[in-house]
Every structure is written in structure tokens, then in C-alpha cells.
Design an enzyme around this catalytic site. Sequence first.
Site, PDB file in Angstrom:
ATOM      1  CG  HIS A 191      -3.665   7.706  -0.747  1.00  0.00           C
ATOM      2  ND1 HIS A 191      -2.297   7.735   0.109  1.00  0.00           N
ATOM      3  CD2 HIS A 191      -3.688   8.925  -1.685  1.00  0.00           C
ATOM      4  CE1 HIS A 191      -2.049   9.162   0.176  1.00  0.00           C
ATOM      5  NE2 HIS A 191      -2.647   9.607  -1.231  1.00  0.00           N
ATOM      6  CB  CYS A 250       1.366   8.908   5.903  1.00  0.00           C
ATOM      7  SG  CYS A 250       2.203   8.571   4.566  1.00  0.00           S
ATOM      8  CB  CYS A 260      -1.145   2.724   1.192  1.00  0.00           C
ATOM      9  SG  CYS A 260      -1.025   4.158   0.548  1.00  0.00           S
ATOM     10  CD  GLU A 285      -2.656  12.437  -3.358  1.00  0.00           C
ATOM     11  OE1 GLU A 285      -2.911  13.547  -3.648  1.00  0.00           O
ATOM     12  OE2 GLU A 285      -2.841  12.273  -2.133  1.00  0.00           O
ATOM     13  CG  ASP A 323      -1.729  10.810   4.180  1.00  0.00           C
ATOM     14  OD1 ASP A 323      -0.963   9.965   4.125  1.00  0.00           O
ATOM     15  OD2 ASP A 323      -2.437  10.798   3.011  1.00  0.00           O
ATOM     16  CB  SER A 324       2.218  11.793   1.695  1.00  0.00           C
ATOM     17  OG  SER A 324       1.263  10.645   1.241  1.00  0.00           O
TER      18      SER A 324
END
Lengths: 255, 255
Positions: free
Chosen positions: A180, A70, A178, A147, A7-8
Site C-alpha cells: 500500500h 501483500c 507494504c 484504503e 493482496d488484502s
Amino acid sequence: MKVGVFDSGVGGLTVLKAIRDRFPSLDLVYLGDTARVPYGGRSKETVQRYSLECAQFLLDKGIELLVVACNTASALALEKLKETLDIPIVGVIEPGVKKALEVTREGRIGVIGTKATIKSGVYQRMLEDAGATVYAKACPMFVPMIEEGLLEGEIPKKIVDHYLRDLRGKVDTLVLGCTHYPLIKHLLQEYMGEDVQVVDSAESTALTLRNLIVDEGYANLELYFTDRSESMDFFVEKLLGREVSYEVVPILCKL
Amino acid sequence: MKVGVFDSGVGGLTVLKAIRDRFPSLDLVYLGDTARVPYGGRSKETVQRYSLECAQFLLDKGIELLVVACNTASALALEKLKETLDIPIVGVIEPGVKKALEVTREGRIGVIGTKATIKSGVYQRMLEDAGATVYAKACPMFVPMIEEGLLEGEIPKKIVDHYLRDLRGKVDTLVLGCTHYPLIKHLLQEYMGEDVQVVDSAESTALTLRNLIVDEGYANLELYFTDRSESMDFFVEKLLGREVSYEVVPILCKL
């Protein structure tokens, strides 16, 4: 069997957790590209290049199956990865779409994601092809906010209100496009109302692996990030437990 | 003389503009590392590595003087760059501090910047050594917000209120310790009140070059970014004018 997940940043840990919960004895290697997060505002070419580099890192660790945890990379780079790599590759978009179509009552489905994911139109096409009415919205501030570890309080609530105002009341199902976003699922559910089905693809992606896994292995977990960040320890502990450790692997670049 | 300017993204264009306004016939090369923006939440090691790579790219273009138009890189990588490179290097922190000390009426100075810049304590030390009372605050959401082009409306105002609430009423001067922040100077000035001096280091940094420039040159401007982003054209046009073009130079990495 060794399965790689990338993932990013920290968001893909939600997918890693779902895979680990379902297949507790699988060998897993995770790479979070925290040195270059976020991916969602970058160009297709750059997301493809970063994805190939992450995949190559995991291939060098001996993986036999790759999970692209991701959505931005799944939307912009999955085809490129499949063309280039010789192992089976699973993205997070198809499992999320499938789940949403299962749970929707009236076929009015909202999709939220990064700018790049929403602009790609991948979710919209898949859902509309199945007959759903789709409301898509890019939420570019969510990834940097998450993040940073900003998961509670006035700012996240205001940002949620800003992006989701148009969808509230219109949809019966909301796809978190997403990886996240499950980290702010509580805020999204509260904002949209209890009768809206909030779908994240972590669980469905883990289910997809069922037919691809040959034998489970030795329950090893290797965790890598490309940079140290302040909120990283918090997320690793929150999602995987206190005893899990990780290694930071620097990226070497040439301009 | 050819002068190189680099930043993590579009923010350093505010410094480039100030240099170009003051030395209109100088040869300038700018690099915005949009493929890896933002720098402000990354580790010191990574910011140093990225800064050295940006500097090397500009050295290859034949620069004889380097301006680090990024406060995070100035705070974490200026010494490293000075150790490694053989040309004069100018950061943005010292000029900003100097300007703040000139304009403050009562020596109560606020400093805002990225997490990494504020954590480094560089601004705080310089201002306190000069006898000022310093209020420092990290504003991690400002850079992603600005890089997204979110400069007006409810969200930016809420985020400004969130971060600056503690400083309002306490300081007579506010140092914008990040070259992105001049792009929301109007919001910051409005929030803090007209009697607060809002200081950005762009103009002071341009002034610093006066003694370092040997001869001005041919007014060439080369503009490079490491990735294309949606808001880039907007910022280039806003700050440098419609006729200015740029080139995207991909970064090649190895994990």
C-alpha cells in the site's frame, strides 16, 4: 501463461501495474480481498486462512504462477502457501530486501510495514544476515488511511511524522514493507529527505518473474475484489487506467 | 433468558458492559467479528451478509433476543435481520436518537459515525423528523485507530480535530453514532467543550431491553471473537474486568 496476483486490498495493484508494465502481453488475474482488508493487525492463523482462500480462488481461474502482492501475507503465509500449492509462488519481501541491499550506501536501512509484518521479523532477519543495520517500525494506521483514499493533507502528514520521526536522519534507505505504501511514496520521500533511497518491492518483484514466465500469453487482465469500496474506482483508474473494469465476488463464510 | 450481542470488533463491549451493569444476572453471549473489522467502509450487501452470519452464530448458542451493538450493522442490516430472524432484535440507533432528543437544549445535534452509517442517512432522518437541526460527519479513521488501541496522544487528537472542526461551536449535543467511540469519549468531550452533551447509545440501548427481558437467568457471560488481536485483551479487561476470559472462533470462508 496465466499469473495470479492477490493482496488484502488495493495496495497490490502497485505490483500488478509493475508486472503489466514489464510484461505487457502476460495474462493476469488479480484478487483484492477488500471485504476483509486490512490484514496487518490480524493473527498469523487468520492471515494464512485468508491467503489460502485467495490462492484457491485464483487457482480456480487457471493460474500457473502466484504472486503474493501483500507483505503481511508474504511474511506470515508464504511458507504455508508453498507447502499447500503445486505451482511456483513469489512473495514481495525477498525482492524488496534484494533491492534495498543494492541501493544502500552505508547499510543503514529502515523498514516500515504493518504490525504483523514487522512483528514477524522476516525483513529484519534477511537484512541483518546481509550485514545491514536495521531500524524497523510498524505503521498500523497507513493501510486504513490509504484504503480510505486519504493520500494528501494534514492527517496523512501528521501520521507520517508520528511513525517516521524515529527513522529520519538515521537511515540512508527506507524499504516500503507494504504494497500500500507506494501510494504515499511522495509523502514518505518528502518527509525522509531527497537523499534517502525509498525502495518499493513492486518493480523488483516484477523482475523476479522473468525466469519463471514460460510464454507471455494474450494480455488479458481480469480484476476481482471481494467487496465494493468507495475508493476502489479511484485506485483502479489511478494505477491501471480508466478503461479497466472489475468484478465484485462475494465471500461466503461460516462461523 | 439468553441475550446475544454482536459487533464488528471490540466497540460493542461498551454496550455489553451497559447491559451487564443494568441486568447483572442476565445470560449474555457476545461475538466480536475481529477477523473482519472494520465494517464501516464496506458495502451494504457485505455488512448484511456479515451481520446474518454473526446472528446465526449467536442463534446456535441459544439466544432468545439479539442486540446489534454496531451502528453500521444497525444502519444497514437491521431490517434484513428482522425479516430473517424470528426473535426480537434491538439496534443501537433508535436508543441513541431518543437520548439525544431528551438532552439537547437547542436542538442542534451533531452525529458522527462510520462512512456507511452516515451515508445511510438513518440518524439524520430520525433526528430531523423530530425537528432537530442535524450536522452529520463521517469519521472513517476512528475505528481503525481505536482497534489499534490508539486512545491518547498527538495522533488521536489530530484526527479528532480533523473530523470535528466543522461541528465545534455549532452543536449543543453530539451523538456518538458508533459503539467504538465511547472509548475516546474523553478526547471528544475535551475537544467539543464541557457544555456539549456527548451521547452514547450504550446506556439507552440497555434501557430498551427492560420491556423485552422475561427473566434474568444465571449471570453467565460467554465471549467470542473471530480473531485474536493485540489490543483485545486490553479492551476486555478495561471494560469487563480482569477475570473475564474469551474464546477465538475461526471463520470458515469460501470465495
